[in-house]
Write a protein that holds these residues in place. Structure first.
Motif, PDB file in Angstrom:
ATOM      1  N   TYR A   6       0.776  -1.188  -0.065  1.00 40.74           N
ATOM      2  CA  TYR A   6       0.042  -0.071  -0.254  1.00 40.74           C
ATOM      3  C   TYR A   6       0.759   0.974   0.089  1.00 40.74           C
ATOM      4  O   TYR A   6       0.479   2.298  -0.039  1.00 40.74           O
ATOM      5  CB  TYR A   6      -0.863   0.341   1.367  1.00 40.74           C
ATOM      6  N   ARG A   7       1.611   1.043   0.764  1.00 38.27           N
ATOM      7  CA  ARG A   7       3.306   2.413   0.468  1.00 38.27           C
ATOM      8  C   ARG A   7       3.280   2.246  -0.766  1.00 38.27           C
ATOM      9  O   ARG A   7       3.353   3.863  -1.580  1.00 38.27           O
ATOM     10  CB  ARG A   7       3.893   2.639   1.710  1.00 38.27           C
ATOM     11  N   GLY A   8       4.157   2.424  -1.209  1.00 37.88           N
ATOM     12  CA  GLY A   8       4.369   1.827  -2.524  1.00 37.88           C
ATOM     13  C   GLY A   8       3.142   2.655  -3.931  1.00 37.88           C
ATOM     14  O   GLY A   8       3.024   3.349  -4.539  1.00 37.88           O
ATOM     15  N   TYR A   9       2.280   1.533  -3.570  1.00 39.05           N
ATOM     16  CA  TYR A   9       0.952   2.168  -4.520  1.00 39.05           C
ATOM     17  C   TYR A   9       0.137   3.342  -3.967  1.00 39.05           C
ATOM     18  O   TYR A   9       0.430   4.142  -5.545  1.00 39.05           O
ATOM     19  CB  TYR A   9      -0.071   1.418  -3.698  1.00 39.05           C
ATOM     20  N   TYR A  10       0.134   4.139  -2.805  1.00 35.83           N
ATOM     21  CA  TYR A  10      -0.584   5.662  -3.127  1.00 35.83           C
ATOM     22  C   TYR A  10       1.134   6.367  -3.137  1.00 35.83           C
ATOM     23  O   TYR A  10       0.962   7.511  -3.190  1.00 35.83           O
ATOM     24  CB  TYR A  10      -0.442   5.590  -1.259  1.00 35.83           C
ATOM     25  N   VAL A  11       2.572   6.633  -2.878  1.00 36.31           N
ATOM     26  CA  VAL A  11       3.292   7.264  -4.171  1.00 36.31           C
ATOM     27  C   VAL A  11       3.217   7.117  -5.114  1.00 36.31           C
ATOM     28  O   VAL A  11       3.417   8.558  -5.321  1.00 36.31           O
ATOM     29  CB  VAL A  11       4.818   6.656  -3.079  1.00 36.31           C
ATOM     30  N   LEU A  12       2.809   5.931  -5.733  1.00 36.14           N
ATOM     31  CA  LEU A  12       3.055   6.006  -7.586  1.00 36.14           C
ATOM     32  C   LEU A  12       1.569   6.715  -7.511  1.00 36.14           C
ATOM     33  O   LEU A  12       2.211   7.752  -8.575  1.00 36.14           O
ATOM     34  CB  LEU A  12       3.256   4.715  -7.097  1.00 36.14           C
ATOM     35  N   ASP A  13       0.528   6.634  -7.320  1.00 37.42           N
ATOM     36  CA  ASP A  13      -0.495   7.706  -7.224  1.00 37.42           C
ATOM     37  C   ASP A  13      -0.404   9.104  -7.008  1.00 37.42           C
ATOM     38  O   ASP A  13      -0.448   9.189  -7.783  1.00 37.42           O
ATOM     39  CB  ASP A  13      -1.493   7.105  -6.413  1.00 37.42           C
ATOM     40  N   GLU A  14       0.225   9.121  -5.731  1.00 41.79           N
ATOM     41  CA  GLU A  14       0.765  10.767  -5.073  1.00 41.79           C
ATOM     42  C   GLU A  14       2.156  11.431  -6.352  1.00 41.79           C
ATOM     43  O   GLU A  14       1.379  12.754  -6.906  1.00 41.79           O
ATOM     44  CB  GLU A  14       0.998  10.893  -4.234  1.00 41.79           C
ATOM     45  N   LEU A  15       2.919  11.007  -6.850  1.00 44.27           N
ATOM     46  CA  LEU A  15       3.374  11.415  -7.377  1.00 44.27           C
ATOM     47  C   LEU A  15       2.784  11.534  -9.283  1.00 44.27           C
ATOM     48  O   LEU A  15       3.464  12.313  -9.954  1.00 44.27           O
ATOM     49  CB  LEU A  15       4.425   9.933  -7.702  1.00 44.27           C
ATOM     50  N   VAL A  43      10.684 -11.044   7.221  1.00 41.45           N
ATOM     51  CA  VAL A  43      10.670 -10.344   8.512  1.00 41.45           C
ATOM     52  C   VAL A  43       9.653  -9.133   8.091  1.00 41.45           C
ATOM     53  O   VAL A  43      10.191  -8.240   8.837  1.00 41.45           O
ATOM     54  CB  VAL A  43      11.966 -10.375   8.932  1.00 41.45           C
ATOM     55  N   ARG A  44       9.469  -9.319   6.618  1.00 40.03           N
ATOM     56  CA  ARG A  44       8.216  -7.586   6.388  1.00 40.03           C
ATOM     57  C   ARG A  44       6.827  -8.094   6.578  1.00 40.03           C
ATOM     58  O   ARG A  44       6.351  -8.744   6.547  1.00 40.03           O
ATOM     59  CB  ARG A  44       9.651  -7.527   4.987  1.00 40.03           C
ATOM     60  N   VAL A  45       6.282  -7.203   6.154  1.00 39.39           N
ATOM     61  CA  VAL A  45       5.042  -7.016   5.794  1.00 39.39           C
ATOM     62  C   VAL A  45       4.466  -7.883   5.379  1.00 39.39           C
ATOM     63  O   VAL A  45       2.985  -9.095   5.783  1.00 39.39           O
ATOM     64  CB  VAL A  45       4.594  -5.848   4.847  1.00 39.39           C
ATOM     65  N   TRP A  46       5.046  -9.097   4.585  1.00 41.25           N
ATOM     66  CA  TRP A  46       5.039 -10.592   4.102  1.00 41.25           C
ATOM     67  C   TRP A  46       4.324 -11.833   3.549  1.00 41.25           C
ATOM     68  O   TRP A  46       3.569 -12.955   4.319  1.00 41.25           O
ATOM     69  CB  TRP A  46       5.385 -10.415   2.590  1.00 41.25           C
ATOM     70  N   GLN A  47       5.008 -10.927   5.607  1.00 36.83           N
ATOM     71  CA  GLN A  47       4.816 -12.923   6.802  1.00 36.83           C
ATOM     72  C   GLN A  47       3.423 -12.419   7.596  1.00 36.83           C
ATOM     73  O   GLN A  47       2.770 -13.581   7.918  1.00 36.83           O
ATOM     74  CB  GLN A  47       6.182 -12.347   7.855  1.00 36.83           C
ATOM     75  N   TYR A  48       2.799 -11.596   7.100  1.00 40.39           N
ATOM     76  CA  TYR A  48       1.089 -11.526   7.316  1.00 40.39           C
ATOM     77  C   TYR A  48       0.068 -11.887   7.071  1.00 40.39           C
ATOM     78  O   TYR A  48       0.613 -11.756   5.311  1.00 40.39           O
ATOM     79  CB  TYR A  48       1.196  -9.839   8.281  1.00 40.39           C
ATOM     80  N   PRO A  49      -1.210 -12.511   7.345  1.00 38.93           N
ATOM     81  CA  PRO A  49      -1.478 -12.575   5.813  1.00 38.93           C
ATOM     82  C   PRO A  49      -2.268 -11.561   5.247  1.00 38.93           C
ATOM     83  O   PRO A  49      -2.530 -10.555   5.574  1.00 38.93           O
ATOM     84  CB  PRO A  49      -3.299 -13.158   7.781  1.00 38.93           C
ATOM     85  N   HIS A  50      -2.480 -12.035   4.156  1.00 35.92           N
ATOM     86  CA  HIS A  50      -2.784 -10.831   2.805  1.00 35.92           C
ATOM     87  C   HIS A  50      -3.721 -11.349   1.924  1.00 35.92           C
ATOM     88  O   HIS A  50      -2.803 -12.541   1.072  1.00 35.92           O
ATOM     89  CB  HIS A  50      -1.391  -9.925   2.521  1.00 35.92           C
ATOM     90  N   LEU A  51      -3.741 -10.713   1.131  1.00 31.78           N
ATOM     91  CA  LEU A  51      -4.499 -11.457  -0.799  1.00 31.78           C
ATOM     92  C   LEU A  51      -3.607 -11.269  -1.641  1.00 31.78           C
ATOM     93  O   LEU A  51      -2.171 -10.452  -1.481  1.00 31.78           O
ATOM     94  CB  LEU A  51      -5.585 -10.720  -1.135  1.00 31.78           C
ATOM     95  N   PRO A  52      -2.671 -12.311  -2.077  1.00 34.61           N
ATOM     96  CA  PRO A  52      -2.014 -12.255  -3.404  1.00 34.61           C
ATOM     97  C   PRO A  52      -2.545 -10.946  -4.276  1.00 34.61           C
ATOM     98  O   PRO A  52      -1.287 -10.455  -4.460  1.00 34.61           O
ATOM     99  CB  PRO A  52      -2.849 -13.435  -3.624  1.00 34.61           C
ATOM    100  N   GLU A  53      -3.830 -10.495  -4.676  1.00 36.03           N
ATOM    101  CA  GLU A  53      -3.543  -9.482  -5.131  1.00 36.03           C
ATOM    102  C   GLU A  53      -3.350  -8.087  -5.078  1.00 36.03           C
ATOM    103  O   GLU A  53      -2.626  -6.881  -5.512  1.00 36.03           O
ATOM    104  CB  GLU A  53      -5.038  -8.330  -5.857  1.00 36.03           C
ATOM    105  N   GLU A  54      -2.699  -8.041  -3.317  1.00 40.58           N
ATOM    106  CA  GLU A  54      -1.870  -7.239  -2.589  1.00 40.58           C
ATOM    107  C   GLU A  54      -0.411  -6.572  -2.544  1.00 40.58           C
ATOM    108  O   GLU A  54       0.257  -5.797  -2.594  1.00 40.58           O
ATOM    109  CB  GLU A  54      -1.985  -6.720  -0.820  1.00 40.58           C
ATOM    110  N   GLU A  55       0.250  -8.117  -3.762  1.00 44.34           N
ATOM    111  CA  GLU A  55       1.230  -8.547  -3.553  1.00 44.34           C
ATOM    112  C   GLU A  55       1.516  -7.556  -5.009  1.00 44.34           C
ATOM    113  O   GLU A  55       2.683  -7.120  -5.753  1.00 44.34           O
ATOM    114  CB  GLU A  55       1.291  -9.432  -3.898  1.00 44.34           C
ATOM    115  N   LEU A  56       0.802  -7.295  -5.275  1.00 50.11           N
ATOM    116  CA  LEU A  56       0.413  -6.827  -7.104  1.00 50.11           C
ATOM    117  C   LEU A  56       0.419  -5.457  -7.687  1.00 50.11           C
ATOM    118  O   LEU A  56       0.354  -4.989  -8.877  1.00 50.11           O
ATOM    119  CB  LEU A  56      -0.032  -7.965  -8.112  1.00 50.11           C
ATOM    120  N   LEU A  57       0.170  -4.579  -6.630  1.00 47.04           N
ATOM    121  CA  LEU A  57      -0.814  -3.324  -7.272  1.00 47.04           C
ATOM    122  C   LEU A  57       0.526  -2.259  -7.266  1.00 47.04           C
ATOM    123  O   LEU A  57      -0.123  -1.939  -7.960  1.00 47.04           O
ATOM    124  CB  LEU A  57      -0.867  -2.697  -5.099  1.00 47.04           C
ATOM    125  N   VAL A  58       1.072  -2.195  -7.214  1.00 51.03           N
ATOM    126  CA  VAL A  58       2.153  -1.724  -7.526  1.00 51.03           C
ATOM    127  C   VAL A  58       2.656  -2.196  -9.084  1.00 51.03           C
ATOM    128  O   VAL A  58       2.676  -1.355 -10.086  1.00 51.03           O
ATOM    129  CB  VAL A  58       3.452  -1.432  -6.923  1.00 51.03           C
TER     130      VAL A  58
END
Length: 203
Positions: A6-15, A43-58
């Motif tokens: 999400y951070r990468g997605y929103y930074v890209l959107d803001e730019l 050891v990063r955010v990917w260790q937590y439950p998330h949707l496959p689509e969230e890996e591909l947002l950017v």
């Protein structure tokens, strides 16, 4: 831009679409390939439950817009060549990116290479440097976070502090993934406005 989730997605959107969009030209996007061990997903955010689509947002957003995109190992001759000969960035921002940036990469942009890192106002470098700051903040009972924009150097979230964002509350029941979702729009607006200031296009 180097980023994912999400951070990468929103930074890209803001730019691309924020109020300062006319001052930036995104020359390339590097993102995480969660299947690769060099991303350190355990050891990063990917260790937590998330949707496959969230890996591909950017990745999906970059491809929709026809932006140059890469998600392999950045410390490689192939990427160095693309970065230095094709992208040729003046300034870089990292926003949830799972690879360490080496000196060849962070010394190349003439205006600097910067990272967004969640922390609190506890001095700098923050106690919350490292790959999982939201969990560390919540483990210590903090009810808010801020983001540090700092220069990337050879350390781990230790480069020169440039600015701190406004406060973002941590709800009592929030998870790490929740905090990425909650904080990313605020952190993106903050980071892009600071990049504009650093490049001299905004006060």
């Amino acid at each position: 831009m180097f980023g994912s989730f999400y951070r990468g997605y929103y930074v890209l959107d803001e730019l691309l679409h924020g109020p300062l969009k006319d001052h930036f030209n995104v020359v390339g996007v590097a993102s995480d390939d969660v299947s690769e061990s060099f991303v350190s997903g355990q050891v990063r955010v990917w260790q937590y439950p998330h949707l496959p689509e969230e890996e591909l947002l950017v990745e999906r957003r970059s491809n929709e817009l026809g932006l140059p995109f890469y998600k392999g190992r950045v410390k490689s001759d192939f990427f160095y060549n693309m970065y230095e000969q094709q992208w040729v960035p003046d300034i870089c921002i990292s926003a949830t990116f799972g690879q360490r940036i080496d000196s060849r990469l962070f010394n190349f942009p003439r205006l600097g290479f910067f990272n967004i890192h969640p922390c609190i106002e506890d001095g700098w470098p923050s106690k919350y440097a490292g790959p999982n700051p939201f969990q560390a903040l919540m483990d210590d009972g903090h009810n808010h976070t801020k983001a540090a924009l700092h220069r990337v150097d050879d350390g781990f979230d230790t480069g020169e502090l440039v600015a701190m964002s406004s406060r973002v509350a941590i709800p009592p029941s929030a998870t790490v993934v929740d905090m990425h979702k909650i904080s990313s729009p605020t952190f993106a607006r903050f980071a892009v406005s600071e990049l504009a200031r650093l490049t001299g296009v905004a006060p």
